[in-house]
Design a protein around this motif. Structure first.
Motif, PDB file in Angstrom:
ATOM      1  N   ASN A  53       0.822  -1.205   0.000  1.00 33.03           N
ATOM      2  CA  ASN A  53       0.000   0.000   0.000  1.00 33.03           C
ATOM      3  C   ASN A  53       0.861   1.261   0.000  1.00 33.03           C
ATOM      4  O   ASN A  53       1.963   1.287   0.555  1.00 33.03           O
ATOM      5  N   PHE A  91       0.049   5.427   0.680  1.00 34.76           N
ATOM      6  CA  PHE A  91      -1.014   6.378   1.018  1.00 34.76           C
ATOM      7  C   PHE A  91      -0.889   7.700   0.285  1.00 34.76           C
ATOM      8  O   PHE A  91      -1.835   8.491   0.254  1.00 34.76           O
ATOM      9  N   SER A 114      -5.035   4.161  -1.911  1.00 36.07           N
ATOM     10  CA  SER A 114      -4.680   3.651  -0.585  1.00 36.07           C
ATOM     11  C   SER A 114      -5.857   2.902   0.027  1.00 36.07           C
ATOM     12  O   SER A 114      -7.011   3.327  -0.080  1.00 36.07           O
ATOM     13  N   GLN A 161      -2.406   3.045   8.608  1.00 39.32           N
ATOM     14  CA  GLN A 161      -1.597   2.091   7.848  1.00 39.32           C
ATOM     15  C   GLN A 161      -1.184   0.882   8.689  1.00 39.32           C
ATOM     16  O   GLN A 161      -1.210  -0.263   8.222  1.00 39.32           O
ATOM     17  N   SER A 199       3.154  -1.697   4.075  1.00 39.98           N
ATOM     18  CA  SER A 199       2.776  -0.295   3.960  1.00 39.98           C
ATOM     19  C   SER A 199       3.843   0.598   4.572  1.00 39.98           C
ATOM     20  O   SER A 199       4.814   0.125   5.174  1.00 39.98           O
TER      21      SER A 199
END
Length: 338
Positions: free
Chosen positions: A28, A30, A65, A72, A84
């Motif tokens: 991931n 963000f 995200s 996260q 992440s």
């Protein structure tokens, strides 16, 4: 087919399946998908992971995200994402170590160097502090600067105290509030909403690349450049513990060989490049650079000392030799600069 032949055939099928089995990591990011963290640094790391594991471990970055920036860690703990990145201030009071790089007047203008120094400090003083996930790397981005949105630069503590400022949450917000400054503190991604509307008349905590990326140059008249930056932000990269356990020890070791300070330095180097691009845009935008008076810098340093004092106690309470960690981190930066 005899029983013996059947068992052999079955074993070959199982062995073949194991040989071709792959672990795919949902990595991931963000930041917006166009941000270099999502479009360059993490994809390059995924390529390196695939290379060193000979294709046994691969990765993919979702287009958006899976969780807001503060969530996260929870997303990875729950398995919503496998890997992440998170701002270290979001860990809570139980994780104090990486805040060593976020203490006032510790930063330098060199994110790659700071990132290597932070990982070295982590390995020596708080390697097991993050316990609910597997820590892959920690890094530091280019330091935040002090900007004025009026024709008058900010050159004294009185100037700063008499302003209404957008300030990055955390130590900088604490410092400016202590000075009596009117403070509006939001995450960096929300800074444009405040600054562009004229709600404040200065801002503190964004680095040059963020000022450009968040389209704040039209609203910013000058920056007061301190000889040593007041603040830098650090982040962690981590993996879901169960997902990590699925990977063989040999491949885990291979992945760590391209993570740790290697990945941290890659983040830092790219931030350095972006900061240089941001500074190059100052002249075209008419943004004036004012060198801070040493007396102003000294006064600001003294006014912010309480933040480090508080961190030394908080980190010490978690079992870290905080003063030694801070001294070591500083020595890593000094050694790289000399």
């Amino acid at each position: 087919m005899t029983l013996k032949l059947a068992l052999v055939a079955s074993a070959l099928v199982v062995a073949g399946s194991a040989a071709t089995a792959k672990t795919r990591l949902l990595v991931n990011c963000f930041w917006p998908s166009s941000h270099f963290a999502c479009s360059e640094v993490l994809p390059n790391w995924i390529d390196e992971v695939e290379r060193v594991t000979e294709g046994r471990v691969t990765g993919i970055i979702p287009p958006k995200s899976v969780a807001p920036p503060p969530e996260q860690l929870a997303a990875v703990e729950k398995g919503i994402a496998d890997v992440s990145v998170m701002f270290n201030g979001f860990f809570g009071d139980g994780v104090q170590g990486p805040r060593v790089a976020m203490q006032p007047f510790v930063a330098i203008r060199g994110a790659e160097t700071m990132s290597r120094a932070l990982w070295a400090t982590n390995r020596k003083y708080f390697p097991d502090e993050v316990s609910t996930v597997h820590l892959l790397s920690q890094f530091v981005i280019s330091p935040g600067e002090l900007y004025s949105q009026t024709d008058t630069p900010i050159t004294t503590l009185e100037d700063l105290a008499n302003r209404k400022m957008w300030v990055l949450p955390g130590p900088l917000a604490a410092i400016t509030k202590e000075l009596g400054t009117g403070v509006v503190a939001t995450p960096a991604v929300k800074s444009n909403e405040i600054i562009s509307r004229g709600v404040v008349d200065g801002h503190l905590g964004l680095d040059p690349q963020a000022v450009e990326a968040f389209q704040l140059l039209p609203y910013t008249k000058s920056t007061t450049r301190l000889s040593q930056p007041i603040y830098a932000t650090s982040f962690s990269v981590f993996a879901n513990s169960d997902k990590w356990a699925e990977i063989s020890p040999e491949d885990q070791q291979a992945i760590m060989s391209v993570s740790g300070d290697v990945l941290g330095a890659a983040f830092g180097k790219r931030w350095d490049e972006a900061a240089a691009q941001g500074e190059a845009a100052y002249e075209g935008a008419g943004l004036q650079v004012i060198m801070a008076d040493p007396a102003f810098e000294q006064a600001l340093m003294e006014a912010s000392a309480f933040v480090t004092e508080g961190w030394l106690k908080a980190a010490g309470d978690t079992g870290i030799d905080a003063q030694a960690a801070l001294d070591f981190y500083r020595s890593q930066l000094d050694g790289a600069m000399n």
